[in-house]
Motif scaffolding. Structure first.
Motif, PDB file in Angstrom:
ATOM      1  N   PRO A   1      38.889  39.153  47.990  1.00  0.00           N
ATOM      2  CA  PRO A   1      38.246  40.723  48.442  1.00  0.00           C
ATOM      3  C   PRO A   1      39.906  40.948  48.679  1.00  0.00           C
ATOM      4  O   PRO A   1      40.002  40.168  49.601  1.00  0.00           O
ATOM      5  CB  PRO A   1      37.651  40.760  49.015  1.00  0.00           C
ATOM      6  CG  PRO A   1      36.120  39.909  48.695  1.00  0.00           C
ATOM      7  CD  PRO A   1      36.730  38.645  48.613  1.00  0.00           C
ATOM      8  N   ARG A   2      40.678  41.588  48.263  1.00  0.00           N
ATOM      9  CA  ARG A   2      41.666  41.501  48.888  1.00  0.00           C
ATOM     10  C   ARG A   2      41.892  42.591  50.071  1.00  0.00           C
ATOM     11  O   ARG A   2      40.366  43.219  50.982  1.00  0.00           O
ATOM     12  CB  ARG A   2      42.660  42.755  47.806  1.00  0.00           C
ATOM     13  CG  ARG A   2      42.272  44.419  48.024  1.00  0.00           C
ATOM     14  CD  ARG A   2      43.383  45.042  47.448  1.00  0.00           C
ATOM     15  NE  ARG A   2      43.627  45.874  48.788  1.00  0.00           N
ATOM     16  CZ  ARG A   2      45.336  45.652  48.226  1.00  0.00           C
ATOM     17  NH1 ARG A   2      46.073  45.709  47.096  1.00  0.00           N
ATOM     18  NH2 ARG A   2      46.047  45.567  49.272  1.00  0.00           N
ATOM     19  N   THR A   3      42.780  42.085  50.927  1.00  0.00           N
ATOM     20  CA  THR A   3      42.824  43.164  52.682  1.00  0.00           C
ATOM     21  C   THR A   3      43.349  44.809  52.403  1.00  0.00           C
ATOM     22  O   THR A   3      44.414  44.374  51.778  1.00  0.00           O
ATOM     23  CB  THR A   3      43.761  42.091  53.541  1.00  0.00           C
ATOM     24  OG1 THR A   3      42.995  41.276  53.660  1.00  0.00           O
ATOM     25  CG2 THR A   3      44.095  42.686  54.753  1.00  0.00           C
ATOM     26  N   GLY A   4      43.151  45.673  53.002  1.00  0.00           N
ATOM     27  CA  GLY A   4      43.403  46.740  52.744  1.00  0.00           C
ATOM     28  C   GLY A   4      43.309  47.321  51.649  1.00  0.00           C
ATOM     29  O   GLY A   4      42.679  47.005  51.115  1.00  0.00           O
ATOM     30  N   THR A   5      43.942  48.311  51.758  1.00  0.00           N
ATOM     31  CA  THR A   5      43.691  49.746  50.359  1.00  0.00           C
ATOM     32  C   THR A   5      44.063  48.999  49.131  1.00  0.00           C
ATOM     33  O   THR A   5      45.723  48.818  49.043  1.00  0.00           O
ATOM     34  CB  THR A   5      44.348  51.435  50.330  1.00  0.00           C
ATOM     35  OG1 THR A   5      43.938  51.283  51.994  1.00  0.00           O
ATOM     36  CG2 THR A   5      43.124  52.000  49.506  1.00  0.00           C
ATOM     37  N   SER A   6      42.885  48.897  47.783  1.00  0.00           N
ATOM     38  CA  SER A   6      44.127  48.647  46.673  1.00  0.00           C
ATOM     39  C   SER A   6      44.894  50.008  45.679  1.00  0.00           C
ATOM     40  O   SER A   6      44.247  50.888  46.212  1.00  0.00           O
ATOM     41  CB  SER A   6      43.024  47.566  45.956  1.00  0.00           C
ATOM     42  OG  SER A   6      43.787  47.516  44.499  1.00  0.00           O
ATOM     43  N   LYS A   7      46.367  49.466  45.280  1.00  0.00           N
ATOM     44  CA  LYS A   7      47.152  50.509  44.593  1.00  0.00           C
ATOM     45  C   LYS A   7      45.902  50.243  42.860  1.00  0.00           C
ATOM     46  O   LYS A   7      46.271  51.771  42.570  1.00  0.00           O
ATOM     47  CB  LYS A   7      48.254  49.964  44.613  1.00  0.00           C
ATOM     48  CG  LYS A   7      48.862  50.923  45.863  1.00  0.00           C
ATOM     49  CD  LYS A   7      48.437  50.054  47.282  1.00  0.00           C
ATOM     50  CE  LYS A   7      49.211  49.262  47.169  1.00  0.00           C
ATOM     51  NZ  LYS A   7      49.105  47.619  48.200  1.00  0.00           N
ATOM     52  N   VAL A   8      46.044  49.369  42.822  1.00  0.00           N
ATOM     53  CA  VAL A   8      45.345  48.605  41.628  1.00  0.00           C
ATOM     54  C   VAL A   8      43.722  48.583  40.985  1.00  0.00           C
ATOM     55  O   VAL A   8      43.379  49.581  40.581  1.00  0.00           O
ATOM     56  CB  VAL A   8      46.068  48.153  40.746  1.00  0.00           C
ATOM     57  CG1 VAL A   8      46.079  48.253  39.057  1.00  0.00           C
ATOM     58  CG2 VAL A   8      48.101  48.477  41.519  1.00  0.00           C
ATOM     59  N   THR A   9      43.581  47.284  41.246  1.00  0.00           N
ATOM     60  CA  THR A   9      42.632  47.060  40.298  1.00  0.00           C
ATOM     61  C   THR A   9      40.747  47.315  41.130  1.00  0.00           C
ATOM     62  O   THR A   9      39.983  47.327  40.941  1.00  0.00           O
ATOM     63  CB  THR A   9      42.268  45.389  40.224  1.00  0.00           C
ATOM     64  OG1 THR A   9      42.404  45.149  42.207  1.00  0.00           O
ATOM     65  CG2 THR A   9      43.420  44.505  39.253  1.00  0.00           C
TER      66      THR A   9
END
Length: 236
Positions: free
Chosen positions: A206-214
């Motif tokens: 899971p990415r850190t912060g707010t996703s811009k894409v997926t």
């Protein structure tokens, strides 16, 4: 272009848009022998300052676009081999040496007189946990991978954002897209040019912060739209 003090250092291009929260972990995981180039794509947070404070070279890419950031990093790089990966902590830089080893394997030949074709290695993502890869994003990736395979004759499972190739070879592809179509155009043009292309399994978190894409349905739609446009323009 920057010149490395060690010709064996490998530059890692990290396209970055508002990743101040993720960068400390990402930069702490850069392996020995690799040098991070954080490409600040007009961030509105402290990404550039955080990157510099953690020892990364910061490259400015004021025109927004994933492809624009990747291209700026590629131009700024000074190593023979370059890696590209997301800066959102969804991928672990500690896995980069395996991609470079695979790249070396692709270009090894037992016949000295045989022309060695360029190579491209992609990290095939395997999600760690249910939040790592939302269903809409995974579906969009699978559809695009099938379309790419049909047009280019490849057998890829993922348009992975972690990659390794030789810098001069990538520049010679003369990639034109400066948006989300850039990753697909790279693979499509490489396949058309006869490159050897391989996948290496990598963990996807899971990415850190707010996703811009997926992480968002709208972001996935924009990425798919850009990539379909590239297929229409580049493929016959």
């Amino acid at each position: 272009m920057t010149e490395s003090s060690d010709r064996h250092v490998i530059d890692v291009v990290l396209p970055c848009l508002n990743e101040a929260e993720a960068l400390p972990w990402v930069l702490s995981r850069i392996p020995a022998g690799f040098r991070p180039l954080v490409v600040d794509n007009a961030s509105t947070d402290r990404s550039a300052r955080v990157a510099a404070d953690h020892g990364a070279q910061v490259v400015a890419a004021p025109t927004r676009g994933f492809g624009a950031a990747c291209h700026a990093g590629l131009v700024a790089a000074g190593s023979e081999v370059v890696c590209v990966m997301d800066a959102d902590a969804s991928l672990d830089p500690a896995e980069l040496p395996r991609l470079v080893t695979a790249l070396d394997g692709l270009q090894a030949t037992s016949e000295p007189e045989e022309r060695v074709m360029p190579g491209l290695v992609l990290g095939r993502r395997h999600p760690v946990g249910r939040r790592a890869w939302p269903p809409h994003a995974r579906l969009g990736n699978a559809v695009l991978a099938r379309s790419l395979n049909r047009h280019a004759g490849t057998r890829l499972h993922d348009l992975g954002p972690m990659r390794a190739a030789r810098r001069a070879d990538l520049l010679a592809l003369d990639l034109a897209d400066r948006r989300f179509g850039y990753p697909l155009e790279m693979v499509l043009r490489a396949a058309r040019a006869g490159w050897r292309i391989a996948e290496v399994d990598v963990a996807y978190r899971p990415r850190t912060g707010t996703s811009k894409v997926t992480g968002t349905f709208g972001g996935t739609v924009r990425a798919v739209r850009d990539m379909r446009r590239v297929l229409a323009e580049v493929a016959p």
